[in-house]
Design a protein around this motif. Sequence first.
Motif, PDB file in Angstrom:
ATOM      1  N   SER A  25       0.895  -1.218   0.087  1.00  0.00           N
ATOM      2  CA  SER A  25      -0.004   0.083  -0.049  1.00  0.00           C
ATOM      3  C   SER A  25       0.951   1.320   0.104  1.00  0.00           C
ATOM      4  O   SER A  25       0.322   2.291  -0.210  1.00  0.00           O
ATOM      5  CB  SER A  25      -1.047  -0.125   1.341  1.00  0.00           C
ATOM      6  N   HIS A  26       1.949   1.236   0.351  1.00  0.00           N
ATOM      7  CA  HIS A  26       2.903   2.403   0.395  1.00  0.00           C
ATOM      8  C   HIS A  26       3.627   2.739  -0.956  1.00  0.00           C
ATOM      9  O   HIS A  26       3.646   1.946  -1.617  1.00  0.00           O
ATOM     10  CB  HIS A  26       4.075   2.141   1.408  1.00  0.00           C
ATOM     11  N   SER A  27       3.673   4.115  -1.240  1.00  0.00           N
ATOM     12  CA  SER A  27       4.087   4.452  -2.442  1.00  0.00           C
ATOM     13  C   SER A  27       5.631   4.548  -2.567  1.00  0.00           C
ATOM     14  O   SER A  27       5.933   5.021  -3.428  1.00  0.00           O
ATOM     15  CB  SER A  27       3.411   5.758  -2.805  1.00  0.00           C
ATOM     16  N   GLY A  28       6.259   4.433  -1.566  1.00  0.00           N
ATOM     17  CA  GLY A  28       7.509   4.668  -1.217  1.00  0.00           C
ATOM     18  C   GLY A  28       8.255   3.320  -0.652  1.00  0.00           C
ATOM     19  O   GLY A  28       7.755   2.416  -0.274  1.00  0.00           O
ATOM     20  N   SER A  29       9.319   3.527   0.004  1.00  0.00           N
ATOM     21  CA  SER A  29       9.992   2.656   0.645  1.00  0.00           C
ATOM     22  C   SER A  29       9.401   2.643   2.328  1.00  0.00           C
ATOM     23  O   SER A  29       8.802   3.494   2.753  1.00  0.00           O
ATOM     24  CB  SER A  29      11.346   3.120   1.159  1.00  0.00           C
ATOM     25  N   VAL A  30       9.322   1.496   2.878  1.00  0.00           N
ATOM     26  CA  VAL A  30       8.925   0.845   4.071  1.00  0.00           C
ATOM     27  C   VAL A  30       9.913   1.004   5.204  1.00  0.00           C
ATOM     28  O   VAL A  30      11.175   0.303   4.818  1.00  0.00           O
ATOM     29  CB  VAL A  30       8.041  -0.059   4.083  1.00  0.00           C
ATOM     30  N   LEU A  31       9.685   2.126   6.186  1.00  0.00           N
ATOM     31  CA  LEU A  31      10.927   2.127   7.115  1.00  0.00           C
ATOM     32  C   LEU A  31      10.583   1.505   8.451  1.00  0.00           C
ATOM     33  O   LEU A  31      11.362   1.494   9.316  1.00  0.00           O
ATOM     34  CB  LEU A  31      10.920   3.707   7.332  1.00  0.00           C
ATOM     35  N   SER A  61      -9.720  -9.937   0.412  1.00  0.00           N
ATOM     36  CA  SER A  61     -10.200  -8.572  -0.068  1.00  0.00           C
ATOM     37  C   SER A  61      -9.855  -8.153  -1.512  1.00  0.00           C
ATOM     38  O   SER A  61      -8.813  -8.581  -1.940  1.00  0.00           O
ATOM     39  CB  SER A  61      -9.677  -7.611   1.020  1.00  0.00           C
ATOM     40  N   LEU A  62     -10.634  -7.559  -2.227  1.00  0.00           N
ATOM     41  CA  LEU A  62     -10.093  -6.953  -3.299  1.00  0.00           C
ATOM     42  C   LEU A  62      -9.117  -5.910  -3.324  1.00  0.00           C
ATOM     43  O   LEU A  62      -8.512  -5.428  -4.310  1.00  0.00           O
ATOM     44  CB  LEU A  62     -11.479  -6.720  -4.138  1.00  0.00           C
ATOM     45  N   LEU A  63      -9.187  -5.343  -2.213  1.00  0.00           N
ATOM     46  CA  LEU A  63      -8.102  -4.134  -2.124  1.00  0.00           C
ATOM     47  C   LEU A  63      -6.836  -4.719  -1.667  1.00  0.00           C
ATOM     48  O   LEU A  63      -6.719  -5.069  -0.338  1.00  0.00           O
ATOM     49  CB  LEU A  63      -8.877  -3.269  -0.982  1.00  0.00           C
ATOM     50  N   HIS A  64      -5.667  -4.552  -2.306  1.00  0.00           N
ATOM     51  CA  HIS A  64      -4.472  -5.080  -1.922  1.00  0.00           C
ATOM     52  C   HIS A  64      -3.431  -4.113  -1.585  1.00  0.00           C
ATOM     53  O   HIS A  64      -2.485  -4.083  -0.808  1.00  0.00           O
ATOM     54  CB  HIS A  64      -3.819  -5.923  -3.155  1.00  0.00           C
ATOM     55  N   GLY A  65      -3.567  -2.822  -2.590  1.00  0.00           N
ATOM     56  CA  GLY A  65      -2.663  -1.822  -2.062  1.00  0.00           C
ATOM     57  C   GLY A  65      -2.205  -1.289  -3.582  1.00  0.00           C
ATOM     58  O   GLY A  65      -3.208  -1.193  -4.310  1.00  0.00           O
ATOM     59  N   ASN A  66      -1.082  -0.664  -4.039  1.00  0.00           N
ATOM     60  CA  ASN A  66      -0.910   0.005  -5.039  1.00  0.00           C
ATOM     61  C   ASN A  66      -0.391  -1.022  -6.205  1.00  0.00           C
ATOM     62  O   ASN A  66      -0.046  -0.597  -7.384  1.00  0.00           O
ATOM     63  CB  ASN A  66       0.185   1.018  -4.864  1.00  0.00           C
ATOM     64  N   LEU A  67      -0.145  -2.362  -5.666  1.00  0.00           N
ATOM     65  CA  LEU A  67       0.194  -3.247  -6.799  1.00  0.00           C
ATOM     66  C   LEU A  67      -0.532  -4.523  -6.376  1.00  0.00           C
ATOM     67  O   LEU A  67      -1.019  -4.882  -5.298  1.00  0.00           O
ATOM     68  CB  LEU A  67       1.700  -3.608  -6.440  1.00  0.00           C
ATOM     69  N   LEU A  68      -0.993  -5.111  -7.615  1.00  0.00           N
ATOM     70  CA  LEU A  68      -1.558  -6.573  -7.172  1.00  0.00           C
ATOM     71  C   LEU A  68      -0.573  -7.744  -6.948  1.00  0.00           C
ATOM     72  O   LEU A  68       0.353  -7.716  -7.667  1.00  0.00           O
ATOM     73  CB  LEU A  68      -2.525  -6.813  -8.611  1.00  0.00           C
ATOM     74  N   ASN A  69      -0.873  -8.667  -6.578  1.00  0.00           N
ATOM     75  CA  ASN A  69      -0.036  -9.852  -6.140  1.00  0.00           C
ATOM     76  C   ASN A  69       0.137 -10.546  -7.516  1.00  0.00           C
ATOM     77  O   ASN A  69      -0.666 -10.595  -8.476  1.00  0.00           O
ATOM     78  CB  ASN A  69      -0.791 -10.955  -5.360  1.00  0.00           C
ATOM     79  N   THR A  80      -5.399  -7.189   5.172  1.00  0.00           N
ATOM     80  CA  THR A  80      -6.085  -6.118   4.482  1.00  0.00           C
ATOM     81  C   THR A  80      -5.778  -4.498   5.239  1.00  0.00           C
ATOM     82  O   THR A  80      -5.960  -4.540   6.315  1.00  0.00           O
ATOM     83  CB  THR A  80      -7.476  -6.221   4.361  1.00  0.00           C
ATOM     84  N   ARG A  81      -5.581  -3.453   4.534  1.00  0.00           N
ATOM     85  CA  ARG A  81      -5.303  -2.217   5.030  1.00  0.00           C
ATOM     86  C   ARG A  81      -6.594  -1.773   5.556  1.00  0.00           C
ATOM     87  O   ARG A  81      -7.598  -1.685   4.662  1.00  0.00           O
ATOM     88  CB  ARG A  81      -4.978  -1.161   4.075  1.00  0.00           C
TER      89      ARG A  81
END
Length: 242
Positions: A25-31, A61-69, A80-81
Amino acid sequence: QQPQPESPNNSTSKEHHKLLCTLSSHSGSVLSTRFSTSGKFLASSGDDAFVLLYTCRKTKSLLHGNLLNDGDEEEVEHWTRIGICRGHELDVVGLAWAPDDSHLISCSLDSATPVIVWKVWPILEQYEGGGNNTAMSGDNMGGHTGSNAMTTKSQLIAPFKILGRNVHTSTVKGVAFDPAGKYVATSGDDPAVCVWRAFDDWGLEKRIDSSKGIFRSKKKKRKTSPDEEDPFDLEEELEEDL
Protein backbone atom coordinates in the motif's frame (compact mmCIF):
# COMPACT_ATOMS: atom_id res chain seq x y z
CA GLN A 1 19.21 -42.91 -5.53
CA GLN A 2 16.32 -41.78 -3.37
CA PRO A 3 15.99 -37.97 -2.95
CA GLN A 4 16.93 -36.78 0.49
CA PRO A 5 14.11 -35.17 2.55
CA GLU A 6 14.46 -31.47 3.15
CA SER A 7 16.02 -30.65 6.47
CA PRO A 8 14.04 -28.45 8.88
CA ASN A 9 17.19 -26.33 9.16
CA ASN A 10 17.47 -25.87 5.40
CA SER A 11 16.89 -22.18 4.64
CA THR A 12 15.38 -23.11 1.25
CA SER A 13 12.71 -25.32 2.77
CA LYS A 14 9.30 -23.95 1.82
CA GLU A 15 7.78 -26.03 4.58
CA HIS A 16 9.49 -23.89 7.22
CA HIS A 17 9.86 -20.55 5.39
CA LYS A 18 6.54 -19.69 3.84
CA LEU A 19 5.42 -16.35 2.44
CA LEU A 20 2.16 -15.54 4.20
CA CYS A 21 1.11 -12.30 2.55
CA THR A 22 2.44 -9.39 0.50
CA LEU A 23 1.31 -5.85 1.32
CA SER A 24 2.05 -3.00 -1.06
CA SER A 25 0.00 0.00 0.00
CA HIS A 26 2.92 2.39 0.47
CA SER A 27 3.99 4.48 -2.50
CA GLY A 28 7.63 4.52 -1.36
CA SER A 29 10.04 2.67 0.89
CA VAL A 30 8.72 1.09 4.08
CA LEU A 31 10.77 2.24 7.08
CA SER A 32 9.02 0.61 10.05
CA THR A 33 6.53 -2.16 10.83
CA ARG A 34 5.04 -3.11 14.20
CA PHE A 35 2.49 -5.70 15.27
CA SER A 36 0.02 -4.53 17.87
CA THR A 37 0.36 -5.88 21.40
CA SER A 38 -2.56 -8.25 20.81
CA GLY A 39 -1.05 -9.43 17.54
CA LYS A 40 -4.33 -8.78 15.72
CA PHE A 41 -3.24 -5.64 13.91
CA LEU A 42 -0.21 -4.42 12.00
CA ALA A 43 1.10 -0.89 11.44
CA SER A 44 3.59 0.23 8.82
CA SER A 45 5.18 3.55 7.97
CA GLY A 46 7.31 4.84 5.14
CA ASP A 47 8.96 7.70 3.35
CA ASP A 48 5.60 8.62 1.80
CA ALA A 49 4.74 10.16 5.22
CA PHE A 50 1.85 7.74 5.80
CA VAL A 51 1.12 5.36 8.67
CA LEU A 52 -1.07 2.45 7.59
CA LEU A 53 -3.06 -0.05 9.64
CA TYR A 54 -3.92 -3.61 8.67
CA THR A 55 -5.91 -6.51 10.05
CA CYS A 56 -6.02 -10.17 9.12
CA ARG A 57 -9.33 -11.21 7.57
CA LYS A 58 -10.93 -14.59 7.07
CA THR A 59 -11.47 -14.04 3.35
CA LYS A 60 -9.50 -12.35 0.63
CA SER A 61 -10.15 -8.68 -0.02
CA LEU A 62 -10.17 -7.03 -3.44
CA LEU A 63 -8.13 -4.15 -2.03
CA HIS A 64 -4.45 -5.09 -2.01
CA GLY A 65 -2.61 -1.80 -2.22
CA ASN A 66 -0.91 0.00 -5.07
CA LEU A 67 0.23 -3.26 -6.68
CA LEU A 68 -1.54 -6.52 -7.36
CA ASN A 69 -0.09 -9.81 -6.17
CA ASP A 70 1.86 -11.32 -9.06
CA GLY A 71 0.11 -14.63 -8.49
CA ASP A 72 3.26 -16.69 -8.07
CA GLU A 73 2.19 -17.77 -4.61
CA GLU A 74 -1.25 -17.92 -3.11
CA GLU A 75 -1.77 -15.86 0.02
CA VAL A 76 -1.86 -17.92 3.20
CA GLU A 77 -3.11 -15.02 5.36
CA HIS A 78 -5.31 -12.19 4.16
CA TRP A 79 -4.01 -8.93 5.65
CA THR A 80 -6.00 -5.92 4.52
CA ARG A 81 -5.46 -2.20 5.03
CA ILE A 82 -8.14 -0.69 7.28
CA GLY A 83 -6.71 2.69 8.27
CA ILE A 84 -4.67 5.54 6.81
CA CYS A 85 -3.05 7.95 9.27
CA ARG A 86 -2.33 11.31 7.69
CA GLY A 87 -0.49 14.09 9.45
CA HIS A 88 3.25 13.78 8.96
CA GLU A 89 5.09 15.73 6.27
CA LEU A 90 8.27 13.67 5.90
CA ASP A 91 9.57 10.11 6.41
CA VAL A 92 7.95 8.24 9.30
CA VAL A 93 10.76 6.27 10.90
CA GLY A 94 9.36 4.83 14.15
CA LEU A 95 6.19 3.26 15.55
CA ALA A 96 4.99 2.18 18.99
CA TRP A 97 1.70 0.59 20.10
CA ALA A 98 0.10 1.18 23.46
CA PRO A 99 -0.08 -2.02 25.54
CA ASP A 100 -3.88 -2.07 25.15
CA ASP A 101 -3.79 -1.21 21.42
CA SER A 102 -5.80 1.95 22.07
CA HIS A 103 -3.19 4.30 20.64
CA LEU A 104 -0.38 4.20 18.11
CA ILE A 105 2.50 6.67 18.17
CA SER A 106 4.74 7.53 15.25
CA CYS A 107 7.84 9.69 14.90
CA SER A 108 8.95 11.47 11.77
CA LEU A 109 11.87 13.44 10.38
CA ASP A 110 9.79 16.61 10.02
CA SER A 111 9.94 19.33 12.67
CA ALA A 112 6.29 20.40 12.38
CA THR A 113 4.93 17.02 13.50
CA PRO A 114 7.87 15.13 15.00
CA VAL A 115 5.71 12.81 17.12
CA ILE A 116 2.02 12.07 16.52
CA VAL A 117 -0.36 10.16 18.78
CA TRP A 118 -3.10 8.36 16.83
CA LYS A 119 -6.25 7.28 18.64
CA VAL A 120 -6.87 4.09 16.71
CA TRP A 121 -9.15 2.03 18.95
CA PRO A 122 -12.47 3.37 17.55
CA ILE A 123 -11.45 1.83 14.23
CA LEU A 124 -9.75 -1.30 15.53
CA GLU A 125 -12.72 -2.33 17.67
CA GLN A 126 -14.78 -2.77 14.51
CA TYR A 127 -12.44 -5.64 13.59
CA GLU A 128 -11.73 -6.94 17.08
CA GLY A 129 -13.88 -10.01 16.51
CA GLY A 130 -11.97 -10.90 13.37
CA GLY A 131 -15.00 -10.42 11.18
CA ASN A 132 -15.21 -9.12 7.63
CA ASN A 133 -16.25 -5.51 7.95
CA THR A 134 -16.79 -4.59 4.31
CA ALA A 135 -18.16 -1.51 2.65
CA MET A 136 -18.58 -0.03 -0.79
CA SER A 137 -15.42 2.02 -0.92
CA GLY A 138 -14.26 4.62 -3.37
CA ASP A 139 -10.96 4.89 -1.54
CA ASN A 140 -8.16 4.08 -3.95
CA MET A 141 -5.19 5.48 -2.08
CA GLY A 142 -2.69 3.03 -3.46
CA GLY A 143 -5.55 0.68 -4.30
CA HIS A 144 -6.56 -1.26 -7.38
CA THR A 145 -10.29 -1.93 -7.39
CA GLY A 146 -13.18 -2.19 -9.80
CA SER A 147 -15.88 0.44 -10.04
CA ASN A 148 -18.30 -1.39 -7.72
CA ALA A 149 -15.93 -3.70 -5.88
CA MET A 150 -16.71 -4.82 -2.37
CA THR A 151 -13.68 -3.89 -0.32
CA THR A 152 -12.61 -3.33 3.23
CA LYS A 153 -12.84 0.41 3.65
CA SER A 154 -9.67 2.21 4.73
CA GLN A 155 -10.69 4.91 7.15
CA LEU A 156 -8.76 8.16 7.40
CA ILE A 157 -7.33 8.89 10.85
CA ALA A 158 -6.37 12.40 11.96
CA PRO A 159 -3.74 13.14 14.63
CA PHE A 160 -5.00 12.94 18.20
CA LYS A 161 -1.99 14.71 19.74
CA ILE A 162 1.22 16.20 18.33
CA LEU A 163 4.24 15.97 20.64
CA GLY A 164 7.82 17.16 20.49
CA ARG A 165 7.36 20.39 18.59
CA ASN A 166 9.83 22.96 20.00
CA VAL A 167 10.84 20.39 22.62
CA HIS A 168 13.07 18.16 20.53
CA THR A 169 15.53 20.47 18.80
CA SER A 170 16.54 17.94 16.16
CA THR A 171 15.22 14.91 14.32
CA VAL A 172 13.21 12.40 16.38
CA LYS A 173 14.11 8.83 15.50
CA GLY A 174 12.77 6.64 18.30
CA VAL A 175 9.58 6.15 20.30
CA ALA A 176 8.44 3.56 22.87
CA PHE A 177 5.69 3.00 25.44
CA ASP A 178 6.50 1.84 28.93
CA PRO A 179 5.08 -1.64 29.72
CA ALA A 180 2.28 -0.19 31.84
CA GLY A 181 1.21 2.23 29.12
CA LYS A 182 1.45 5.26 31.41
CA TYR A 183 4.37 7.02 29.74
CA VAL A 184 5.97 7.38 26.32
CA ALA A 185 9.65 8.00 25.63
CA THR A 186 10.99 9.66 22.50
CA SER A 187 14.62 10.08 21.47
CA GLY A 188 16.28 12.35 18.97
CA ASP A 189 19.49 13.70 17.55
CA ASP A 190 19.43 16.62 20.01
CA PRO A 191 20.62 14.43 21.76
CA ALA A 192 17.70 14.12 24.18
CA VAL A 193 15.18 11.67 25.59
CA CYS A 194 11.75 13.07 26.38
CA VAL A 195 9.23 11.33 28.63
CA TRP A 196 5.58 12.14 28.01
CA ARG A 197 2.44 11.34 29.99
CA ALA A 198 0.25 8.89 28.10
CA PHE A 199 -2.89 10.22 29.77
CA ASP A 200 -4.76 13.49 30.36
CA ASP A 201 -2.95 16.19 28.36
CA TRP A 202 -0.13 13.94 27.07
CA GLY A 203 2.22 16.61 28.33
CA LEU A 204 5.97 16.55 28.84
CA GLU A 205 7.00 14.85 32.07
CA LYS A 206 10.78 15.08 31.74
CA ARG A 207 13.42 16.07 29.22
CA ILE A 208 16.83 14.47 29.61
CA ASP A 209 19.61 15.98 27.54
CA SER A 210 23.38 16.48 27.63
CA SER A 211 23.05 18.95 30.50
CA LYS A 212 22.11 15.97 32.71
CA GLY A 213 25.47 14.36 31.98
CA ILE A 214 24.28 11.11 30.41
CA PHE A 215 25.04 12.01 26.80
CA ARG A 216 28.71 12.75 27.35
CA SER A 217 31.76 10.54 26.91
CA LYS A 218 35.32 10.94 28.08
CA LYS A 219 38.04 10.80 25.47
CA LYS A 220 41.76 10.73 26.09
CA LYS A 221 43.92 13.29 24.36
CA ARG A 222 47.46 12.11 23.75
CA LYS A 223 50.44 14.46 23.56
CA THR A 224 54.02 14.04 22.50
CA SER A 225 56.64 15.33 24.88
CA PRO A 226 59.09 17.89 23.54
CA ASP A 227 61.95 15.36 23.51
CA GLU A 228 59.74 12.69 21.85
CA GLU A 229 60.60 10.23 24.62
CA ASP A 230 57.06 9.27 25.60
CA PRO A 231 54.55 9.73 22.73
CA PHE A 232 51.77 8.06 24.77
CA ASP A 233 51.89 10.41 27.72
CA LEU A 234 48.30 11.42 28.60
CA GLU A 235 47.72 15.14 28.81
CA GLU A 236 44.10 15.49 29.84
CA GLU A 237 40.59 14.10 29.67
CA LEU A 238 38.19 15.84 27.39
CA GLU A 239 34.41 15.65 27.60
CA GLU A 240 32.44 16.13 24.47
CA ASP A 241 28.83 15.57 23.45
CA LEU A 242 27.95 12.43 21.61
